[in-house]
Write an enzyme that holds these catalytic residues in place. Structure first.
Site, short mmCIF file in Angstrom:
data_model
loop_
_atom_site.label_atom_id
_atom_site.label_comp_id
_atom_site.label_asym_id
_atom_site.label_seq_id
_atom_site.Cartn_x
_atom_site.Cartn_y
_atom_site.Cartn_z
N CYS A 169 -20.39 -23.57 -5.70
CA CYS A 169 -20.61 -25.01 -5.69
C CYS A 169 -19.28 -25.66 -6.00
O CYS A 169 -18.36 -25.02 -6.50
CB CYS A 169 -21.63 -25.41 -6.75
SG CYS A 169 -23.20 -24.56 -6.57
N ARG A 187 -17.06 -25.55 -0.47
CA ARG A 187 -17.57 -24.59 -1.45
C ARG A 187 -19.09 -24.48 -1.43
O ARG A 187 -19.67 -23.55 -2.01
CB ARG A 187 -17.12 -24.99 -2.87
CG ARG A 187 -15.63 -25.05 -3.04
CD ARG A 187 -15.29 -25.45 -4.45
NE ARG A 187 -15.76 -24.47 -5.41
CZ ARG A 187 -15.08 -23.42 -5.78
NH1 ARG A 187 -13.88 -23.19 -5.30
NH2 ARG A 187 -15.58 -22.57 -6.66
N TRP A 227 -24.39 -25.02 -3.34
CA TRP A 227 -24.79 -23.88 -2.52
C TRP A 227 -25.89 -23.22 -3.33
O TRP A 227 -25.63 -22.63 -4.38
CB TRP A 227 -23.62 -22.94 -2.31
CG TRP A 227 -23.90 -21.84 -1.33
CD1 TRP A 227 -23.72 -21.86 0.01
CD2 TRP A 227 -24.40 -20.53 -1.63
NE1 TRP A 227 -24.08 -20.65 0.56
CE2 TRP A 227 -24.50 -19.81 -0.42
CE3 TRP A 227 -24.79 -19.88 -2.82
CZ2 TRP A 227 -24.96 -18.50 -0.35
CZ3 TRP A 227 -25.25 -18.57 -2.75
CH2 TRP A 227 -25.32 -17.90 -1.51
N ASN A 276 -21.34 -24.85 -11.75
CA ASN A 276 -21.08 -23.90 -10.66
C ASN A 276 -21.19 -22.51 -11.25
O ASN A 276 -20.41 -22.15 -12.13
CB ASN A 276 -19.67 -24.14 -10.10
CG ASN A 276 -19.20 -23.02 -9.19
OD1 ASN A 276 -20.01 -22.35 -8.56
ND2 ASN A 276 -17.90 -22.83 -9.11
N GLY A 277 -22.17 -21.74 -10.82
CA GLY A 277 -22.34 -20.38 -11.37
C GLY A 277 -23.81 -20.06 -11.53
O GLY A 277 -24.67 -20.70 -10.92
N GLU A 323 -13.29 -8.06 12.76
CA GLU A 323 -12.99 -9.43 12.37
C GLU A 323 -13.39 -10.41 13.47
O GLU A 323 -13.95 -11.48 13.20
CB GLU A 323 -11.50 -9.53 12.03
CG GLU A 323 -10.98 -10.93 11.70
CD GLU A 323 -11.64 -11.59 10.51
OE1 GLU A 323 -12.41 -10.93 9.79
OE2 GLU A 323 -11.41 -12.80 10.33
N LYS A 349 -16.09 -13.43 13.05
CA LYS A 349 -15.78 -14.83 13.36
C LYS A 349 -16.86 -15.43 14.26
O LYS A 349 -17.32 -16.53 14.04
CB LYS A 349 -14.42 -14.99 14.05
CG LYS A 349 -13.18 -14.79 13.21
CD LYS A 349 -12.93 -15.84 12.17
CE LYS A 349 -13.64 -15.54 10.89
NZ LYS A 349 -12.98 -14.76 9.89
N GLU A 353 -20.35 -15.79 12.38
CA GLU A 353 -20.48 -16.73 11.27
C GLU A 353 -20.41 -18.19 11.69
O GLU A 353 -20.98 -19.04 11.03
CB GLU A 353 -19.50 -16.42 10.13
CG GLU A 353 -18.07 -16.78 10.34
CD GLU A 353 -17.20 -16.44 9.12
OE1 GLU A 353 -17.64 -16.59 7.99
OE2 GLU A 353 -16.05 -16.02 9.35
N HIS A 396 -21.60 6.98 21.39
CA HIS A 396 -22.49 7.60 20.40
C HIS A 396 -23.66 6.68 20.05
O HIS A 396 -24.28 6.84 19.00
CB HIS A 396 -21.69 7.97 19.15
CG HIS A 396 -20.59 8.95 19.45
ND1 HIS A 396 -20.84 10.27 19.76
CD2 HIS A 396 -19.25 8.78 19.55
CE1 HIS A 396 -19.70 10.89 20.01
NE2 HIS A 396 -18.71 10.00 19.89
N LYS A 420 -17.34 -21.16 0.99
CA LYS A 420 -15.99 -20.62 1.07
C LYS A 420 -15.71 -19.57 0.00
O LYS A 420 -15.19 -18.51 0.29
CB LYS A 420 -14.99 -21.79 0.98
CG LYS A 420 -13.55 -21.36 1.19
CD LYS A 420 -13.29 -20.99 2.63
CE LYS A 420 -11.89 -20.52 2.89
NZ LYS A 420 -11.78 -19.75 4.12
O1 M6R Z 1 -12.00 -15.44 -0.87
P1 M6R Z 1 -12.23 -14.03 -0.39
O2 M6R Z 1 -11.16 -13.58 0.52
O3 M6R Z 1 -12.45 -13.07 -1.52
O4 M6R Z 1 -13.56 -14.11 0.43
C1 M6R Z 1 -14.15 -12.97 0.98
C2 M6R Z 1 -15.21 -13.32 1.98
O5 M6R Z 1 -16.23 -14.06 1.38
C3 M6R Z 1 -14.65 -14.13 3.17
O6 M6R Z 1 -13.60 -13.47 3.79
C4 M6R Z 1 -15.76 -14.41 4.19
O7 M6R Z 1 -16.18 -13.23 4.79
C5 M6R Z 1 -15.28 -15.42 5.24
N1 M6R Z 1 -16.27 -16.43 5.46
C6 M6R Z 1 -14.99 -14.79 6.55
O8 M6R Z 1 -14.54 -15.71 7.49
#
Ligand code: M6R
Length: 615
Positions: A2, A27, A75, A101-102, A488, A492, A495, A511, A610
């Site tokens: 958050c 966040r 969040w 936040n937590g 990756e 992308k 997500e 396989h 984030k």
């Molecule tokens: O801040 P961090 O690099 O530790 O975050 C790790 C993941 O949460 C972050 O890379 C997440 O997978 C992204 N949304 C990917 O685009």
């Protein structure tokens, strides 16, 4: 997960807190709220939805006066996103108001006790329990708010960054942190509170970052008093000068932060290697590694812990470290590592990679590795973040703020830092010839320009995106250094466009996954000239024979894949170990354009946040 913002001072608090929430919306963005104090009156407005919905609500009610305010963008963890569960939360008396936040893990038992003492609860949140616990303590012990917060927090288990005030004493805000970030902006008789410095960057460049386990009483005219939550010890706060500027946290002329951040990669990588990569001198200078060189050189192995995109950067690093420095590497999901009683020895080096430096699972993995005696090295982007402080040493990526939830420049700058470390160790261990070492340095220096060239394919990538935007599934294939890039690319796409996508090592197709191929399946294949090219071309043939649609990411001038593929996207040639830095670019742009064409919220995809500060 958050975002929290607060203001106490002489200005109108509402516009400051509202703008702060907009900047912290990355966040968490399922609900938002603001508590505003004005002349003896406390107004709390909250709503499910975005900060824009909150703004409309507050401004239609004309609730904007006051010089003390707290704001929150959520969040959801405990309780669905709705108006009632949104923060701020108030105590039963209506005097105390809190943002959090937590997670308070023992909130259920605390709630039971408070209920038995007559407290009632409107929401399903752990936060409402905490604010009532603080109220209960302050009544029972007859203490000021700061003391009550301290006593209450000592009864909790969990993680928090909180800000709380009492409307009957409107000259102070009490804040505390454990496991979630909290910064205090220090101005002239005014103070700002936030999850990161972005909400107050135009007002002050002085900030105090609370350490884990610290709390502060922030008084309008008297300043900030910091102490340890556990033993009450006073702490002399370190006021840090911020490096961030306003331009870095604004979209400029781009439609989305993600696109801006994709285009920032050439300059971000230059910032990453500036002062470290000294091509003419033929050296790599990195204080965090130089100061601990023996630990690295004597490492029996390197264990990399990370999550999401950072984990993918770790996988790329595995290839580089083993290939160049000849040090065995294991790459672990931090969330798995922390719960599986891993074998870690004091001669292991653990590298924790995290853009935000706040990821809860990565943090827990670091603590575990330290307990087991390992030397822990952090690769973080956010300066002063929890992970950067928890690790024994580290190197920042210097990518600048990454605001789009989908990580882009964090990935390529993490790879850059890890490449520098691997090259440095390879040289120190005598595992790389001088000629090879110099060639790597020169190639790395040219990567920003090569990314600029790769970005020129943007319009063509848009056409490819248009063609495949309605696909329901997509495969990404790569081999060697480009296998993690395939993972990756798939991450992308899923997500931000919500299209199901999987990344595989190209040779694994036969396989199992090859059964998925038909004329409706787009397959993105990374087939650069360096790195198992002929093998990948054979894999492309296999897909072609089953009518799959092929999008090849190829080296400039390639003709073989062009003959087989439905589309090709060219990237400049480079040495094999650096190909991930250029092949990633078209994959980022492809997912970006597909998501935009599908009308998705690119910067704030559903269900994500984030920084994942909960496990
Ligand atoms: O801040 P961090 O690099 O530790 O975050 C790790 C993941 O949460 C972050 O890379 C997440 O997978 C992204 N949304 C990917 O685009």
């Amino acid at each position: 997960m958050c975002g929290i913002v607060g203001y106490i001072g002489h200005r109108d608090a509402y516009p400051i807190v509202l703008k702060g929430l907009q900047r912290l919306e990355y966040r968490g963005y399922d609900s938002a709220g603001i508590a505003l104090y004005n002349d003896g009156e406390l107004k709390v407005s909250k709503t499910k939805g975005k900060v824009a919905d909150l703004k409309a609500k507050i401004e239609s009610e004309n609730n904007t006066a006051g010089t003390l305010a707290l704001g929150h963008t959520r969040w959801a963890t405990h309780g669905v996103p709705n108006d009632v569960n949104s923060h701020p939360h108030m105590s039963n008396s209506g005097n105390l108001v809190i943002i959090h936040n937590g997670i308070i893990e023992n909130y259920e038992s605390l709630k039971k006790e408070l209920k038995a003492r007559g407290y009632t609860f409107e929401s399903d949140t752990d936060t409402e329990v905490l604010v009532n616990l603080i109220e209960d303590v302050s009544k029972k012990e007859n203490v000021r708010l700061g003391k009550a917060v301290q006593i209450a927090l000592n009864q909790t288990v969990g993680a928090y960054a909180i800000a709380v005030f009492d409307k009957t004493k409107p000259n102070e805000i009490v804040v505390a942190r454990l496991g979630s970030p909290l910064a205090i902006g220090v101005g002239e008789e005014e103070f700002f509170i936030a999850s990161d410095a972005s909400p107050f960057i135009e007002f002050t460049s002085n900030a105090i970052y609370l350490e884990d386990g610290e709390m502060a009483v922030v008084r309008r005219h008297k300043g900030v008093k910091v102490r340890k939550i556990k033993d009450d010890q006073l702490v002399d706060p370190y006021v840090q000068e911020l490096q961030m500027n306003l331009e870095q946290i604004e979209k400029s002329n781009f439609d989305h932060f993600m696109l801006k951040e994709i285009y920032e990669q050439p300059s971000a990588i230059t910032d990453t290697y500036r002062g470290r990569l000294l091509v003419n001198e033929g050296i790599i200078r990195m204080a965090g590694v130089d100061d601990n060189l023996e630990r690295f050189l004597n490492a029996r192995r390197i264990v990399i812990v990370a999550c999401g995109t950072s984990w993918h950067a770790g996988l790329v690093a595995e290839y580089i470290f083993e290939d160049l420095a000849r040090i065995p590497v294991e790459v672990e999901y931090a969330s798995e590592f922390r719960y599986r009683n891993p074998i870690i020895n004091s001669d292991d080096v653990v590298i924790a990679i995290s853009q935000s430096g706040e990821t809860a699972d990565t943090m827990a993995a670091i603590k575990l590795a330290k307990e087991k005696g390992a030397f822990v090295f952090g690769v973080c982007n956010v300066v002063g973040s929890s992970i950067s402080r928890e690790t024994n040493a580290g190197a920042y990526t210097h990518a600048g703020p990454e605001i789009g939830v989908a990580s882009t420049k964090a990935f390529t700058t993490q790879i850059t830092v890890l490449t520098l470390i691997a090259l440095k160790l390879a040289k120190a261990k005598g595992n790389i010839s001088n000629t090879d070492f110099h060639m790597h340095l020169r190639e790395l220096e040219m990567i920003p320009h090569k990314i600029e060239v790769a970005l020129e394919a943007n319009e063509h990538i848009k056409e490819v995106a248009f063609k495949y935007k309605d696909a329901r599934n997509c495969l990404y294939l790569g081999r060697g250094y480009n296998f993690p890039v395939a993972l990756e690319g798939a991450l992308k796409l899923k997500e931000i466009s919500y299209i199901h996508a999987e990344g595989y090592p190209a040779a694994e197709m036969k396989h199992g996954p090859i059964a998925l191929i038909d004329e409706n399946m787009p397959v993105v294949v990374i087939a650069t000239r360096k790195g198992h090219y002929e093998k990948v071309v054979s894999n492309i043939q296999e897909i072609k024979s089953r009518s799959g649609k092929i999008i090849g990411i190829v080296t400039e001038g390639d003709t073989s894949v062009r003959d087989l593929a439905d589309y090709v996207i060219e990237v400049p040639d480079t040495i094999e170990s650096l190909t991930p830095l250029v092949t990633t670019i078209p994959l980022q742009l492809l997912s970006y354009h597909i998501a935009v064409m599908l009308g998705k919220n690119v910067d704030q995809p559903r269900n994500l946040a984030k920084s994942v500060t909960v496990e």
